[in-house]
Design a protein around this motif. Structure first.
Motif, PDB file in Angstrom:
ATOM      1  N   ILE A  20       0.894  -1.373   0.047  1.00  0.00           N
ATOM      2  CA  ILE A  20       0.043  -0.027   0.043  1.00  0.00           C
ATOM      3  C   ILE A  20       0.895   1.355   0.066  1.00  0.00           C
ATOM      4  CG2 ILE A  20      -1.472   1.440   1.520  1.00  0.00           C
ATOM      5  CD1 ILE A  20      -3.366  -0.663   0.830  1.00  0.00           C
ATOM      6  N   MET A  23       2.404   1.754  -3.443  1.00  0.00           N
ATOM      7  CA  MET A  23       1.245   2.070  -4.300  1.00  0.00           C
ATOM      8  C   MET A  23       1.073   3.712  -4.185  1.00  0.00           C
ATOM      9  SD  MET A  23       0.424  -0.439  -6.195  1.00  0.00           S
ATOM     10  CE  MET A  23      -1.129   0.080  -6.730  1.00  0.00           C
ATOM     11  N   LEU A  24       1.014   4.027  -2.742  1.00  0.00           N
ATOM     12  CA  LEU A  24       0.692   5.610  -2.576  1.00  0.00           C
ATOM     13  C   LEU A  24       1.739   6.317  -2.880  1.00  0.00           C
ATOM     14  CD1 LEU A  24      -0.621   5.445   0.990  1.00  0.00           C
ATOM     15  CD2 LEU A  24      -2.057   5.922  -1.065  1.00  0.00           C
ATOM     16  N   TRP A  28      -0.097   6.638  -7.114  1.00  0.00           N
ATOM     17  CA  TRP A  28      -1.053   7.505  -6.799  1.00  0.00           C
ATOM     18  C   TRP A  28      -1.025   9.041  -7.306  1.00  0.00           C
ATOM     19  CZ3 TRP A  28      -5.724   5.597  -7.434  1.00  0.00           C
ATOM     20  CH2 TRP A  28      -5.864   4.195  -6.957  1.00  0.00           C
ATOM     21  N   SER A  39      -3.334   2.023 -15.409  1.00  0.00           N
ATOM     22  CA  SER A  39      -4.201   2.236 -13.889  1.00  0.00           C
ATOM     23  C   SER A  39      -5.075   0.819 -13.578  1.00  0.00           C
ATOM     24  CB  SER A  39      -5.015   3.267 -14.372  1.00  0.00           C
ATOM     25  OG  SER A  39      -5.788   3.196 -15.679  1.00  0.00           O
ATOM     26  N   VAL A  42      -2.875  -1.086 -11.453  1.00  0.00           N
ATOM     27  CA  VAL A  42      -2.793  -0.278  -9.996  1.00  0.00           C
ATOM     28  C   VAL A  42      -3.851  -0.680  -9.374  1.00  0.00           C
ATOM     29  CG1 VAL A  42      -2.629   1.852  -9.086  1.00  0.00           C
ATOM     30  CG2 VAL A  42      -1.208   1.801 -10.688  1.00  0.00           C
ATOM     31  N   GLY A  43      -5.025  -0.849  -9.913  1.00  0.00           N
ATOM     32  CA  GLY A  43      -6.344  -0.999  -9.397  1.00  0.00           C
ATOM     33  C   GLY A  43      -6.273  -2.638  -8.796  1.00  0.00           C
ATOM     34  N   THR A  46      -3.903  -2.576  -5.791  1.00  0.00           N
ATOM     35  CA  THR A  46      -4.475  -2.092  -4.660  1.00  0.00           C
ATOM     36  C   THR A  46      -5.420  -3.036  -3.915  1.00  0.00           C
ATOM     37  OG1 THR A  46      -4.228   0.030  -5.563  1.00  0.00           O
ATOM     38  CG2 THR A  46      -6.004  -0.250  -3.951  1.00  0.00           C
ATOM     39  N   LEU A  47      -6.269  -3.919  -4.778  1.00  0.00           N
ATOM     40  CA  LEU A  47      -7.043  -4.864  -4.231  1.00  0.00           C
ATOM     41  C   LEU A  47      -6.419  -6.020  -3.822  1.00  0.00           C
ATOM     42  CD1 LEU A  47      -9.929  -5.030  -7.165  1.00  0.00           C
ATOM     43  CD2 LEU A  47     -10.140  -4.057  -4.897  1.00  0.00           C
ATOM     44  N   ALA A  49      -3.358  -5.818  -2.309  1.00  0.00           N
ATOM     45  CA  ALA A  49      -2.991  -5.146  -0.925  1.00  0.00           C
ATOM     46  C   ALA A  49      -3.947  -5.042   0.067  1.00  0.00           C
ATOM     47  CB  ALA A  49      -2.432  -3.793  -0.965  1.00  0.00           C
ATOM     48  N   ILE A  50      -5.236  -4.707  -0.236  1.00  0.00           N
ATOM     49  CA  ILE A  50      -6.017  -4.742   0.758  1.00  0.00           C
ATOM     50  C   ILE A  50      -6.534  -6.109   1.319  1.00  0.00           C
ATOM     51  CG2 ILE A  50      -8.737  -4.403   1.110  1.00  0.00           C
ATOM     52  CD1 ILE A  50      -8.357  -1.787  -0.754  1.00  0.00           C
TER      53      ILE A  50
END
Length: 66
Positions: A20, A23-24, A28, A39, A42-43, A46-47, A49-50
């Motif tokens: 995360i 990514m930030l 971002w 992009s 990146v999505g 992000t999923l 990482a969550i």
């Protein structure tokens, strides 16, 4: 000392936090300048990482409860 489940959970949680933060810091701020494929990736990351945060947190807490 940590049990195997706690240690695994903490390591997965640390991996999710690191992803995360990466990514930030890296993507971002420039998300509007990226092309569609980048992009989308990146999505997806992000999923991922969550999901790592959720799995690591769950394993850490379930290891503490035993």
């Amino acid at each position: 000392m940590f049990t195997g489940t706690e240690l695994t959970g903490i390591l997965i949680l640390a991996t999710g936090i690191t992803l995360i933060l990466l990514m930030l810091v890296k993507f971002w701020p420039r998300i509007k300048q990226l092309d569609t494929d980048t992009s989308t990736l990146v999505g997806i990351f992000t999923l991922l990482a969550i999901g790592l945060l959720g799995l690591g947190g769950w394993l850490s807490v379930s290891g503490l409860l035993h």
